[in-house]
Design a protein around this motif. Structure first.
Motif, mmCIF file in Angstrom:
data_model
loop_
_atom_site.group_PDB
_atom_site.id
_atom_site.type_symbol
_atom_site.label_atom_id
_atom_site.label_comp_id
_atom_site.label_asym_id
_atom_site.label_seq_id
_atom_site.Cartn_x
_atom_site.Cartn_y
_atom_site.Cartn_z
ATOM 1 N N ARG A 31 0.838 -1.207 0.000
ATOM 2 C CA ARG A 31 0.000 0.000 0.000
ATOM 3 C C ARG A 31 0.863 1.243 0.000
ATOM 4 O O ARG A 31 1.808 1.367 0.779
ATOM 5 C CB ARG A 31 -0.904 0.002 1.231
ATOM 6 N N ILE A 32 0.531 2.157 -0.892
ATOM 7 C CA ILE A 32 1.096 3.507 -0.909
ATOM 8 C C ILE A 32 -0.070 4.427 -0.564
ATOM 9 O O ILE A 32 -1.093 4.403 -1.249
ATOM 10 C CB ILE A 32 1.654 3.861 -2.307
ATOM 11 N N TYR A 33 0.069 5.219 0.491
ATOM 12 C CA TYR A 33 -1.060 6.043 0.913
ATOM 13 C C TYR A 33 -1.162 7.377 0.194
ATOM 14 O O TYR A 33 -2.256 7.863 -0.030
ATOM 15 C CB TYR A 33 -1.051 6.251 2.428
ATOM 16 N N HIS A 34 -0.078 7.973 -0.154
ATOM 17 C CA HIS A 34 -0.131 9.270 -0.828
ATOM 18 C C HIS A 34 1.018 9.370 -1.816
ATOM 19 O O HIS A 34 2.008 8.659 -1.712
ATOM 20 C CB HIS A 34 -0.019 10.429 0.170
ATOM 21 N N VAL A 35 0.876 10.284 -2.749
ATOM 22 C CA VAL A 35 1.966 10.593 -3.669
ATOM 23 C C VAL A 35 2.320 12.062 -3.475
ATOM 24 O O VAL A 35 1.620 12.802 -2.809
ATOM 25 C CB VAL A 35 1.578 10.313 -5.136
ATOM 26 N N GLY A 36 3.384 12.474 -4.064
ATOM 27 C CA GLY A 36 3.783 13.867 -3.951
ATOM 28 C C GLY A 36 5.280 13.988 -4.092
ATOM 29 O O GLY A 36 5.782 14.674 -4.954
ATOM 30 N N ASP A 37 6.008 13.279 -3.256
ATOM 31 C CA ASP A 37 7.452 13.251 -3.359
ATOM 32 C C ASP A 37 7.831 11.929 -4.015
ATOM 33 O O ASP A 37 7.066 10.979 -4.024
ATOM 34 C CB ASP A 37 8.083 13.376 -1.970
ATOM 35 N N PHE A 38 9.003 11.860 -4.562
ATOM 36 C CA PHE A 38 9.478 10.692 -5.281
ATOM 37 C C PHE A 38 9.523 9.453 -4.380
ATOM 38 O O PHE A 38 9.928 9.541 -3.227
ATOM 39 C CB PHE A 38 10.880 11.003 -5.821
ATOM 40 N N ILE A 39 9.097 8.310 -4.904
ATOM 41 C CA ILE A 39 9.203 7.018 -4.219
ATOM 42 C C ILE A 39 10.029 6.110 -5.120
ATOM 43 O O ILE A 39 9.721 5.974 -6.313
ATOM 44 C CB ILE A 39 7.827 6.386 -3.960
ATOM 45 N N HIS A 40 11.069 5.494 -4.554
ATOM 46 C CA HIS A 40 11.929 4.613 -5.346
ATOM 47 C C HIS A 40 12.190 3.308 -4.595
ATOM 48 O O HIS A 40 12.704 3.330 -3.481
ATOM 49 C CB HIS A 40 13.262 5.294 -5.657
ATOM 50 N N VAL A 41 11.828 2.205 -5.234
ATOM 51 C CA VAL A 41 12.139 0.867 -4.726
ATOM 52 C C VAL A 41 12.904 0.175 -5.843
ATOM 53 O O VAL A 41 12.326 -0.210 -6.865
ATOM 54 C CB VAL A 41 10.862 0.073 -4.364
ATOM 55 N N GLY A 42 14.215 0.046 -5.668
ATOM 56 C CA GLY A 42 15.085 -0.502 -6.702
ATOM 57 C C GLY A 42 14.992 -2.006 -6.833
ATOM 58 O O GLY A 42 14.357 -2.696 -6.038
ATOM 59 N N LYS A 43 15.669 -2.522 -7.861
ATOM 60 C CA LYS A 43 15.609 -3.956 -8.123
ATOM 61 C C LYS A 43 16.394 -4.786 -7.122
ATOM 62 O O LYS A 43 16.258 -5.998 -7.074
ATOM 63 C CB LYS A 43 16.071 -4.255 -9.544
#
Length: 189
Positions: free
Chosen positions: A87-99
């Motif tokens: 779950r991601i609750y909000h967006v706005g700032d960058f989110i990064h989950v690498g490989k």
């Protein structure tokens, strides 16, 4: 990796539960509510994971939608990195989950969370996250780190060392503040 249609269905059901079993509707799309975009981003991510080596046409369709929503939302989550119930609750700032990241089941991420390396030379570093973890606003996970189950990481914390199960951490660098006695089955604080 999603090995069967049944497993894909189970992942979609668990992800759907994290949205309160309420699918975003046409009104959400018309009003440009972020929940619609987040829901569909995660959904297309699951289809990309499933169709990767099965159906090239369906893979390309879902990959296009996944990448397009990712650019719009400023989210980069590589396939095969997050468990079910994500779950991601909000967006706005960058989110990064690498490989090089493996996130467990029922985890929650807020805006600004980045899983990265301290230096460019640490390409082999693996970040492992347990189940039911919560990452607050602006959390940075740097280097090769193992995070246990039921961990809550406070806003703007910088994690550079392993964290045991049931810990609540915060600060720069992140330090254990206390331990939770009860496990949180919904993955959030």
């Amino acid at each position: 990796m999603l090995r069967s249609k049944y497993e894909l269905k189970q992942y979609l059901i668990e992800d759907f539960k994290r949205f309160g079993n309420k699918r975003p509707n046409l009104k959400d799309w018309l009003l440009r509510n972020e929940v619609w975009y987040i829901f569909h981003y995660i959904r297309h991510l699951r289809f990309v994971e499933y169709y990767k080596d099965r159906n090239k046409l369906l893979f390309l369709w879902h990959f296009f939608r996944y990448k397009r929503l990712g650019f719009k939302l400023r989210i980069t989550i590589y396939p095969y990195t997050v468990g079910f119930g994500f779950r991601i609750y909000h967006v706005g700032d960058f989110i990064h989950v690498g490989k090089n990241v493996k996130i467990g089941n029922n985890c929650t991420i807020l805006p600004g969370v980045v899983f990265g390396n301290k230096t460019e030379k640490e390409d082999n570093s693996l970040v492992t996250v347990g189940d039911n973890c919560y990452f607050g606003l602006g959390v940075k996970i740097l280097g090769s780190v193992k995070i246990g189950n039921n961990v809550t990481i406070g806003a703007n914390a910088v994690v550079t060392k392993d964290i045991p199960d049931n810990a609540v951490v915060g600060g720069i660098p992140a330090k254990i503040i206390r331990y939770n006695m009860l496990t949180n089955v919904n993955g959030g604080g």
